[in-house]
Write a protein that holds these residues in place. Structure first.
Motif, PDB file in Angstrom:
ATOM      1  N   ARG A 118     -38.390  -0.499   7.947  1.00  0.00           N
ATOM      2  CA  ARG A 118     -37.101  -0.610   7.245  1.00  0.00           C
ATOM      3  C   ARG A 118     -37.228  -1.492   6.014  1.00  0.00           C
ATOM      4  NH1 ARG A 118     -34.444  -3.103  11.660  1.00  0.00           N
ATOM      5  NH2 ARG A 118     -33.723  -4.550  10.068  1.00  0.00           N
ATOM      6  N   ILE A 119     -37.900  -2.627   6.144  1.00  0.00           N
ATOM      7  CA  ILE A 119     -38.019  -3.574   5.033  1.00  0.00           C
ATOM      8  C   ILE A 119     -38.856  -2.982   3.900  1.00  0.00           C
ATOM      9  CG2 ILE A 119     -38.979  -5.813   4.356  1.00  0.00           C
ATOM     10  CD1 ILE A 119     -38.128  -6.756   7.251  1.00  0.00           C
ATOM     11  N   ILE A 120     -39.973  -2.368   4.240  1.00  0.00           N
ATOM     12  CA  ILE A 120     -40.834  -1.774   3.212  1.00  0.00           C
ATOM     13  C   ILE A 120     -40.100  -0.653   2.478  1.00  0.00           C
ATOM     14  CG2 ILE A 120     -42.928  -0.412   2.849  1.00  0.00           C
ATOM     15  CD1 ILE A 120     -44.118  -2.085   5.261  1.00  0.00           C
ATOM     16  N   LEU A 121     -39.403   0.202   3.214  1.00  0.00           N
ATOM     17  CA  LEU A 121     -38.658   1.289   2.570  1.00  0.00           C
ATOM     18  C   LEU A 121     -37.482   0.744   1.761  1.00  0.00           C
ATOM     19  CD1 LEU A 121     -38.856   3.921   5.415  1.00  0.00           C
ATOM     20  CD2 LEU A 121     -39.735   4.211   3.075  1.00  0.00           C
ATOM     21  N   ALA A 122     -36.871  -0.333   2.224  1.00  0.00           N
ATOM     22  CA  ALA A 122     -35.775  -0.947   1.463  1.00  0.00           C
ATOM     23  C   ALA A 122     -36.278  -1.423   0.107  1.00  0.00           C
ATOM     24  CB  ALA A 122     -35.160  -2.102   2.252  1.00  0.00           C
ATOM     25  N   ILE A 123     -37.431  -2.073   0.105  1.00  0.00           N
ATOM     26  CA  ILE A 123     -38.016  -2.539  -1.163  1.00  0.00           C
ATOM     27  C   ILE A 123     -38.358  -1.355  -2.049  1.00  0.00           C
ATOM     28  CG2 ILE A 123     -40.009  -3.710  -2.192  1.00  0.00           C
ATOM     29  CD1 ILE A 123     -40.010  -5.482   0.395  1.00  0.00           C
ATOM     30  N   TYR A 124     -38.938  -0.320  -1.441  1.00  0.00           N
ATOM     31  CA  TYR A 124     -39.329   0.877  -2.200  1.00  0.00           C
ATOM     32  C   TYR A 124     -38.127   1.498  -2.926  1.00  0.00           C
ATOM     33  CZ  TYR A 124     -40.811   5.520  -3.410  1.00  0.00           C
ATOM     34  OH  TYR A 124     -41.066   6.659  -4.113  1.00  0.00           O
ATOM     35  N   PHE A 125     -36.972   1.550  -2.293  1.00  0.00           N
ATOM     36  CA  PHE A 125     -35.806   2.164  -2.923  1.00  0.00           C
ATOM     37  C   PHE A 125     -35.025   1.203  -3.812  1.00  0.00           C
ATOM     38  CE2 PHE A 125     -36.598   5.393   0.246  1.00  0.00           C
ATOM     39  CZ  PHE A 125     -36.405   6.540  -0.507  1.00  0.00           C
ATOM     40  N   PHE A 126     -35.077  -0.088  -3.522  1.00  0.00           N
ATOM     41  CA  PHE A 126     -34.320  -1.049  -4.318  1.00  0.00           C
ATOM     42  C   PHE A 126     -34.820  -1.119  -5.762  1.00  0.00           C
ATOM     43  CE2 PHE A 126     -33.548  -5.347  -5.968  1.00  0.00           C
ATOM     44  CZ  PHE A 126     -32.171  -5.360  -5.910  1.00  0.00           C
ATOM     45  N   LEU A 127     -36.111  -1.240  -5.931  1.00  0.00           N
ATOM     46  CA  LEU A 127     -36.660  -1.415  -7.279  1.00  0.00           C
ATOM     47  C   LEU A 127     -36.372  -0.222  -8.192  1.00  0.00           C
ATOM     48  CD1 LEU A 127     -39.985  -3.228  -6.340  1.00  0.00           C
ATOM     49  CD2 LEU A 127     -37.866  -4.232  -7.205  1.00  0.00           C
ATOM     50  N   PRO A 128     -36.686   1.010  -7.793  1.00  0.00           N
ATOM     51  CA  PRO A 128     -36.350   2.146  -8.668  1.00  0.00           C
ATOM     52  C   PRO A 128     -34.836   2.312  -8.843  1.00  0.00           C
ATOM     53  CG  PRO A 128     -37.932   2.830  -7.009  1.00  0.00           C
ATOM     54  CD  PRO A 128     -37.488   1.440  -6.650  1.00  0.00           C
ATOM     55  N   GLY A 129     -34.082   1.982  -7.804  1.00  0.00           N
ATOM     56  CA  GLY A 129     -32.624   2.077  -7.924  1.00  0.00           C
ATOM     57  C   GLY A 129     -32.097   1.133  -8.985  1.00  0.00           C
ATOM     58  N   MET A 130     -32.583  -0.098  -8.987  1.00  0.00           N
ATOM     59  CA  MET A 130     -32.154  -1.069  -9.996  1.00  0.00           C
ATOM     60  C   MET A 130     -32.614  -0.663 -11.394  1.00  0.00           C
ATOM     61  SD  MET A 130     -30.178  -3.257  -8.727  1.00  0.00           S
ATOM     62  CE  MET A 130     -30.112  -4.374 -10.117  1.00  0.00           C
ATOM     63  N   MET A 131     -33.813  -0.093 -11.491  1.00  0.00           N
ATOM     64  CA  MET A 131     -34.322   0.314 -12.799  1.00  0.00           C
ATOM     65  C   MET A 131     -33.482   1.430 -13.415  1.00  0.00           C
ATOM     66  SD  MET A 131     -38.462  -0.130 -12.703  1.00  0.00           S
ATOM     67  CE  MET A 131     -38.757   1.090 -11.467  1.00  0.00           C
ATOM     68  N   LYS A 132     -32.780   2.183 -12.590  1.00  0.00           N
ATOM     69  CA  LYS A 132     -31.895   3.217 -13.137  1.00  0.00           C
ATOM     70  C   LYS A 132     -30.763   2.585 -13.950  1.00  0.00           C
ATOM     71  CE  LYS A 132     -32.896   6.983 -10.015  1.00  0.00           C
ATOM     72  NZ  LYS A 132     -34.168   6.530  -9.515  1.00  0.00           N
ATOM     73  N   PHE A 133     -30.446   1.333 -13.654  1.00  0.00           N
ATOM     74  CA  PHE A 133     -29.408   0.617 -14.400  1.00  0.00           C
ATOM     75  C   PHE A 133     -30.005  -0.243 -15.508  1.00  0.00           C
ATOM     76  CE2 PHE A 133     -27.790   1.257 -10.046  1.00  0.00           C
ATOM     77  CZ  PHE A 133     -26.714   2.094 -10.349  1.00  0.00           C
TER      78      PHE A 133
END
Length: 139
Positions: A15-30
């Motif tokens: 869960r933690i590794i996948l959370a990090i994986y999605f957080f960074l690209p998600g933030m970069m979209k903004f």
């Protein structure tokens, strides 16, 4: 055979590794909005502002939910669906001429399929230890 105390950590670690994986690209979209708009346009995407913001919100919100273990089966399933759609639309290696870009997009596509598989497994496994989902179940 892996000892039980150690295997108990695998789902929270996932869960933690996948959370990090999605957080960074998600933030970069903004934070790198224009770059993402150009990238999406280069793939013939439509309604770019809508889909860019929507995917960013799903990625950031989903990563937060995975991190704390909230509604993990549903969130992992939604992120798996998003990963699948993004892979089909943005990593369409089958439409490209042979070369470096096709190789890059092929690698991204199949990497995403592996991530999608992990999300689907997490969706079936549940939140695991150290999660809000399991805390609610015990209460």
């Amino acid at each position: 055979m892996i000892p039980d105390p150690l295997s108990r950590l695998f789902i929270p670690a996932s869960r933690i590794i996948l959370a990090i994986y999605f957080f960074l690209p998600g933030m970069m979209k903004f934070t790198q909005y224009d770059m993402h708009v150009d990238y999406m346009a280069s793939h013939g995407m439509f309604w770019i502002p809508f889909f860019l913001i929507l995917s960013g919100l799903i990625q950031v919100g989903g990563s937060a939910a995975l991190l704390v273990g909230y509604r993990v089966p549903l969130v992992a399933f939604v992120l798996a669906g998003l990963t699948f759609v993004i892979s089909l639309v943005m990593h369409d290696f089958w439409t490209m001429e042979a070369g470096l870009q096709q190789s890059h997009e092929t690698q991204n596509f199949f990497k995403n399929m592996g991530i999608m598989a992990g999300l689907l497994a997490l969706s079936g496994a549940g939140a695991g230890a150290f999660s809000l989902d399991n805390r609610k179940a015990r209460a």
